[in-house]
Design a protein around this motif. Structure first.
Motif, short mmCIF file in Angstrom:
data_model
loop_
_atom_site.label_atom_id
_atom_site.label_comp_id
_atom_site.label_asym_id
_atom_site.label_seq_id
_atom_site.Cartn_x
_atom_site.Cartn_y
_atom_site.Cartn_z
N ASP A 114 0.92 -1.08 -0.04
CA ASP A 114 0.07 -0.07 0.11
C ASP A 114 0.72 1.33 -0.05
OD1 ASP A 114 -2.49 1.63 0.36
OD2 ASP A 114 -1.46 2.05 2.46
N PHE A 115 1.95 1.40 0.96
CA PHE A 115 2.61 2.62 0.83
C PHE A 115 3.58 2.55 -0.46
CE2 PHE A 115 6.84 4.51 1.58
CZ PHE A 115 6.51 5.44 2.38
N TRP A 116 4.02 1.59 -0.97
CA TRP A 116 4.66 1.82 -2.23
C TRP A 116 3.48 2.20 -3.27
CZ3 TRP A 116 4.31 -0.04 -7.39
CH2 TRP A 116 5.29 0.28 -7.96
N THR A 117 2.55 1.62 -3.57
CA THR A 117 1.48 2.08 -4.44
C THR A 117 0.92 3.41 -4.35
OG1 THR A 117 0.89 -0.25 -4.58
CG2 THR A 117 -0.79 1.21 -5.53
N LEU A 126 3.35 3.88 8.44
CA LEU A 126 3.27 3.99 7.03
C LEU A 126 2.23 4.55 6.26
CD1 LEU A 126 4.21 0.14 6.10
CD2 LEU A 126 5.57 2.21 6.00
N GLN A 127 1.08 4.53 6.78
CA GLN A 127 0.06 5.57 6.25
C GLN A 127 -0.09 6.80 6.71
OE1 GLN A 127 -3.78 3.30 5.95
NE2 GLN A 127 -2.62 1.66 5.12
N GLY A 128 0.35 7.30 7.85
CA GLY A 128 0.64 8.52 8.29
C GLY A 128 1.72 9.22 7.44
N ALA A 129 2.67 8.44 7.24
CA ALA A 129 3.74 9.08 6.38
C ALA A 129 3.14 9.47 4.92
CB ALA A 129 5.06 8.20 6.01
N ASN A 130 2.51 8.85 4.19
CA ASN A 130 2.03 9.01 3.02
C ASN A 130 1.06 10.11 3.20
OD1 ASN A 130 2.79 7.70 0.86
ND2 ASN A 130 1.48 5.75 1.23
#
Length: 198
Positions: A70-73, A156-160
């Motif tokens: 998810d992070f990469w996509t 990870l989701q917070g970074a995006n």
């Protein structure tokens, strides 16, 4: 560490859109699907692992793989296609790290649809909130072994989310002024709608 905000036109795979995709509300259905697929899959695996009694290690590895995909996509594909934003870290020749935040100019021919933008931002905002709720429920229920997985989801989701908010808002404006402008526009829109109805 240096932060940059580039307002130049972002090259997005250099693919021209055909006339059929311009007519549809969602111009990139595959990107929209995968923007939500990995996120929702990670949630489902987390929630259903306890019910179906899978091993903790297998569930943890599956969730981490889904969160990583998810992070990469989101960072490399859906942000570019769906809303014309991208961010990354660049290390200069002298070893200095700098963050680059770019947004596509709205005057360019490649504008994102409102439906895609809504899908992108709702998925980007709601999912970290859900992981934070999972973190609190993990602490309250004393399931400490799941805390590492949940914290990874938040990070990870917070970074995006942080990266794309920086792309959207830019370095020249702050979040407070953006929120004030948004609520001001909403208030004005509601006032005008009420006046038209009466």
């Amino acid at each position: 560490m240096k932060l940059d905000n580039v307002d130049d036109d972002v090259s997005l795979f250099d693919a021209e859109e055909d006339s059929a995709s311009r007519k549809s509300k969602v111009k990139h259905p595959v990107a929209s699907f995968f923007h939500l697929f990995f996120r929702v899959s990670a949630f489902l695996v987390y929630l259903l692992c306890g019910i179906f009694g899978g091993s903790f290690i297998a569930c943890m590895v599956t969730i981490i793989l889904l969160l990583s995909c998810d992070f990469w996509t989101v960072k490399n594909i859906t942000g570019r296609l769906m809303v014309g934003l991208r961010w990354w870290n660049q290390v200069d020749d002298d070893g200095k790290s700098r963050w680059v935040f770019e947004s596509r100019k709205q005057t360019s021919g490649k504008q994102s649809s409102a439906a895609e933008s809504r899908i992108f931002w709702l998925g980007l905002i709601i999912c970290p909130i859900v992981w934070v709720i999972f973190a609190f429920s993990t602490l309250i229920s004393f399931k400490i072994k799941w805390l590492a997985v949940v914290v990874l989801g938040v990070v990870l989701q917070g970074a995006n989310l942080y990266g794309y908010v920086r792309c959207k808002v830019g370095t020249r404006t702050n979040l407070k002024s953006m929120a004030t402008n948004y609520f001001g526009r909403q208030f004005l829109k509601q006032t005008l709608t009420k006046q038209e109805e009466s």
